[in-house]
Design an enzyme around this catalytic site. Structure first.
Site, mmCIF file in Angstrom:
data_model
loop_
_atom_site.group_PDB
_atom_site.id
_atom_site.type_symbol
_atom_site.label_atom_id
_atom_site.label_comp_id
_atom_site.label_asym_id
_atom_site.label_seq_id
_atom_site.Cartn_x
_atom_site.Cartn_y
_atom_site.Cartn_z
ATOM 1 N N HIS A 1 -2.104 -41.708 17.872
ATOM 2 C CA HIS A 1 -1.167 -42.014 18.950
ATOM 3 C C HIS A 1 -0.015 -41.024 19.016
ATOM 4 C CE1 HIS A 1 -3.175 -45.773 19.861
ATOM 5 N NE2 HIS A 1 -3.110 -46.104 18.591
ATOM 6 N N HIS B 1 8.390 -39.208 14.163
ATOM 7 C CA HIS B 1 7.265 -38.918 15.044
ATOM 8 C C HIS B 1 7.784 -38.588 16.440
ATOM 9 C CE1 HIS B 1 7.890 -43.296 15.640
ATOM 10 N NE2 HIS B 1 7.649 -42.985 16.896
ATOM 11 N N HIS C 1 7.271 -38.441 20.954
ATOM 12 C CA HIS C 1 6.717 -38.964 22.201
ATOM 13 C C HIS C 1 6.922 -37.924 23.294
ATOM 14 C CE1 HIS C 1 6.063 -43.115 20.763
ATOM 15 N NE2 HIS C 1 7.156 -42.899 20.042
ATOM 16 N N THR D 1 8.270 -49.592 20.140
ATOM 17 C CA THR D 1 7.819 -49.205 21.480
ATOM 18 C C THR D 1 6.301 -49.139 21.561
ATOM 19 O OG1 THR D 1 7.880 -46.814 21.041
ATOM 20 C CG2 THR D 1 9.919 -47.860 21.815
#
Length: 271
Positions: free
Chosen positions: A106, A132, A134, A219
């Site tokens: 992901h 991480h 996004h 999220t």
């Protein structure tokens, strides 16, 4: 914040709660397990029948994705900020750290098994577990979406999560992330990749420490609430080449902004 937050390195360093064991489990799964006694298993994604607008229907444990009242991310409207003189500036206690790198299906995630990096939010200390990315950003400012967003995920000794969100815009090459973004694993990994160079988190963060604080959630499924969010106002930069390298693997891995539902967004600095 991404679902597949790892639990690696607990055999080497005993963190506050089991967030870093060698299995590629994640904080979202841990949160669900802690509250329900079972791990989440339903597949989810960022598009189609398993995309964000369907998450709440995929598994009973994902119900908060549809029914929660303090969901993340959000649009931070500067005109609606509440100045809290008692909030105090959040504190970071970071040092150059050797991270390991993974693709969890992901996002690209860098894991910290050192247990030596912390932030203090409202007087509580949280230990960094991983960071991480996004694309594009999940949180917005005045309706503006940024090119990317970095989430630094922390946990305290009460089992509570705190995420530091750092917005990213296209610009100069980011030297601190140069090795990482040159080695982004294109496929989901079974084992972490070692990075040769340490990352200086203090040098990675923006110089301007203005930030916004709100109560939110993960999220990603199961969208667990009770997460302390701090989002820095000033973005950092990645080069267009670095952004494209991530986008070649994850073209869009963001959750749309969620209703504020009367929540207060606080800042410790007057504008």
């Amino acid at each position: 914040m991404n679902k597949n937050t790892v639990i690696r390195g607990m055999t080497a360093v005993v963190l506050i709660l089991p967030l870093a064991a060698c299995a590629s489990q994640d904080i979202a799964t841990l949160s669900a397990t802690a509250s329900t006694g079972a791990a989440t298993t339903a597949e989810w994604s960022y598009s189609g029948d398993t995309g964000p607008d369907k998450w709440g229907t995929l598994d009973p444990q994902y119900a908060a994705c549809a029914n929660g009242t303090e969901q993340s991310p959000i649009d931070i409207e500067l005109s609606q900020l509440k100045v809290d003189k008692e909030l105090g500036e959040f504190e970071t206690n970071y040092k150059p750290t050797a991270f390991t790198l993974m693709n969890n299906g992901h996002t690209i995630q860098a894991n910290d098994a050192s247990g030596s990096n912390t932030i203090t939010v409202e007087g509580k200390v949280y230990t960094l577990v991983q960071l991480h990315f996004h694309k594009p950003s999940e949180n917005q400012i005045n309706g503006k979406t940024f090119d990317m967003e970095m989430h630094l995920v922390h946990k305290n000794n009460e089992g509570k999560l705190a995420v530091l969100g750092v917005l990213i815009k296209s610009g100069s090459e980011n030297k601190q992330l140069a090795e990482m973004f040159s080695k982004l694993p294109k496929e989901e990994t079974e084992e972490d990749l070692k990075l040769d160079q340490v990352i200086d988190l203090n040098a990675l963060l923006p110089k301007d420490k203005k930030a916004f604080h709100y109560k939110g959630s993960l999220t990603t499924p199961p969208c667990t609430e009770g997460v302390d969010w701090t989002v820095m106002e000033e973005p950092i930069e990645l080069s267009e080449k670095q952004i494209q390298a991530f986008g070649a693997i994850f073209s869009d891995n963001h959750r749309p902004v969620q209703p504020l539902n009367g929540r207060t967004i606080e800042t410790q600095l007057r504008r």
